[in-house]
Design an enzyme around this catalytic site. Structure first.
Site, PDB file in Angstrom:
ATOM      1  N   GLU A   1      27.059 -19.539 -11.576  1.00 31.10           N
ATOM      2  CA  GLU A   1      29.044 -19.780 -11.711  1.00 31.10           C
ATOM      3  C   GLU A   1      28.729 -19.447 -10.201  1.00 31.10           C
ATOM      4  OE1 GLU A   1      31.200 -16.712 -14.432  1.00 31.10           O
ATOM      5  OE2 GLU A   1      29.223 -16.666 -15.986  1.00 31.10           O
TER       6      GLU A   1
ATOM      7  N   GLU B   1      25.633 -11.252 -16.814  1.00 27.93           N
ATOM      8  CA  GLU B   1      26.828 -10.548 -17.013  1.00 27.93           C
ATOM      9  C   GLU B   1      26.203  -9.176 -17.726  1.00 27.93           C
ATOM     10  OE1 GLU B   1      30.745 -11.226 -15.272  1.00 27.93           O
ATOM     11  OE2 GLU B   1      29.279 -13.551 -13.519  1.00 27.93           O
TER      12      GLU B   1
END
Ligand code: BG6
Length: 472
Positions: free
Chosen positions: A371, A163
């Site tokens: 995720e 991320e």
């Protein structure tokens, strides 16, 4: 799943689980530093002990094996391998991850290794401002080489940066992560050097011919226009350019999207390009796109009427929302069609289908879902059970969305839920739980850190053994 090779996994990150933050030769990370400053995290919680995975990895991996987990995504702590970020290697650290990987392989659990999940060596931050300096690119590459050489024969999936969009946005625009800055130019600089670091890592990995796959993990929240008023649609386009394609285009095509660059230029912001950067970016197409999906976002123009602003005070326990340049172009509003979690994140399984289709049609690249999960207040009953039917419903609906996307031609390699065990949530302490395994600790006390299987543990075990949901 129609695809019999589909991987059923689950995920975590070093700082959120390991503990042993200042021992066994590990150097200090920016999160060790940041969480030690009062007011930066919920109730000043830290990952100093976390859930003590460092000492309990055998117990946790045994639970994964009992569940039948096929893959475990975990991250390596850079300062545990290279305490200063470069130079001398901490052999104990290297050995620790060998033991974790070997233990996973013993049970046929595929290790998915994340190289960077936010715990930068503090020394690099002190020395030259971490990601704000071009020097980070070579130091990151040096760190990656150690990992590829040590673990490259055992690990077949590497995730470069977790991320990048979140750690740069929260660190350099929203003042919610280290170094707690709100400055668009500094954000663009740090992000550019992170792009180069990512590309260099991919290039190095491919040159080493280790035979596995490598790619970044991106936190993608698909944008919906709040209304069919064209100015809301344009605001949504701007939001996509600035907060999605701004990363995804660079990863896949090695180019920043023109429209985002035009907006930045108009605002007097420039990307610190140097000769050779473009070639490097273009030479490093990832093998897969890691997708971290939690929620969608409803977007409107600051000049259109209607829509209710999202209440960011509930979004993380830290609360407030910093004003940024983005506010001139688009704002996020609530979506009345969707429920929200206790932390005001929209619950939108169809948004995962949307994400997969959009990524597929713009980039035509296999996706590994790295995720997806539900943060909730779970309750440990007196008989040590945890009835988390809400999590089962959440995950089930998201799996249906994946199946649907795959039926529409998207190549999805696998699905890693967040998370296997309950763990430390960066800004929300230990009360926001995501795991299949309950870890009995809270903000006030580590207690005995006992592990208990939740209802979702048994449910996911079934899903894995059936290679998907049973027909209902
Ligand atoms: C992702 C991160 O952004 O979301 C994880 O990669 C994080 O590290 C997860 O824990 C959930 O976020 P939060 O804030 O609810 O812990």
């Amino acid at each position: 799943m129609k695809n019999k090779d589909f991987i059923w996994g689950s995920a975590s990150a070093a700082y959120q689980i390991e503990g042993a933050a200042f021992t066994y030769g590990k150097g200090k990370s920016i999160w060790d530093e940041y969480s030690s400053v009062s007011g930066n995290t919920f109730k000043n919680t830290t990952g100093e002990v976390a859930i003590d995975f460092y000492h309990r990895y055998e117990e946790d991996i045994k639970l994964m094996a009992e569940m039948g987990l096929e893959a475990y995504r975990f991250s390596v702590s850079w300062p545990r391998i290279l305490p200063k970020g470069y130079g001398e290697v901490n052999k104990e650290g290297v050995e620790f991850y060998h033991k974790v990987i070997d233990e996973l392989l013993k049970y046929n659990i595929e290790p998915i290794l994340t190289i960077y999940h936010w715990d930068l060596p503090q020394h690099l931050q002190d020395l030259y401002g971490g990601f704000e300096s071009r020097e980070i690119v070579n130091h990151f590459n040096e760190y990656c080489k150690v990992l590829f050489e040590e673990y490259g024969s055992k690990v077949k999936y590497f995730v470069t940066l977790n991320e990048q969009n979140i750690f740069t946005t929260l660190g350099y625009l929203l003042k919610l992560h280290p170094p707690k800055v709100c400055d668009m130019q500094r954000f663009v600089n740090a992000n550019h050097y992170a792009n180069l670091a990512n590309a260099m890592a991919i290039k190095t990995y491919k040159e080493m011919n280790l035979g596995g796959m490598i790619g970044p993990s991106f936190a993608y929240s698909p944008k919906y226009a709040f209304s069919n008023n064209p100015i809301d649609v344009i605001a949504m386009e701007d939001a996509q350019e600035l907060t999605d394609f701004f990363w995804l285009d660079v990863y896949v095509y090695g180019k920043y999207p023109k429209s985002a660059l035009a907006i930045l230029e108009k605002e007097g912001i420039s990307v610190p390009f140097m000769e050779g950067d473009l070639e490097l970016l273009e030479s490093a197409r990832p093998d897969f796109m890691g997708l971290n999906y939690y929620q969608s976002m409803s977007i409107k123009s600051p000049h259109s009427s209607g829509g209710e602003d999202v209440d960011f005070s509930k979004n993380s326990a830290i609360g407030k929302k910093e004003e940024t340049l983005y506010d001139k172009y688009f704002i996020q509003v609530t979506n009345n069609y969707l429920d929200v979690t206790d932390w005001n994140w929209t619950i939108d399984p169809m948004g995962l289908d949307v994400s997969l289709r959009r990524i597929n049609s713009r980039y035509n690249i296999p996706v590994l879902i790295t995720e997806n999960g539900l943060g909730a207040f779970d309750k440990l009953n007196s008989d040590n059970t945890i009835n988390d039917s809400y999590r089962i419903t959440y995950l089930k609906e998201h799996i249906k969305a994946i199946e649907n996307a795959m039926e529409h031609g998207v190549c999805v390699l696998g699905y890693c839920t967040w998370s296997f065990q309950d763990l430390f949530s960066w800004l929300n302490g230990y009360q926001k739980r995501y795991g299949f395994v309950y870890v009995d600790r809270d903000e006030e006390s580590e207690k005995e850190l006992k592990r208990y299987k939740k209802d979702s543990f048994y449910w996911y075990k079934e899903v894995i053994s059936n290679n998907g949901l049973k027909d209902e």
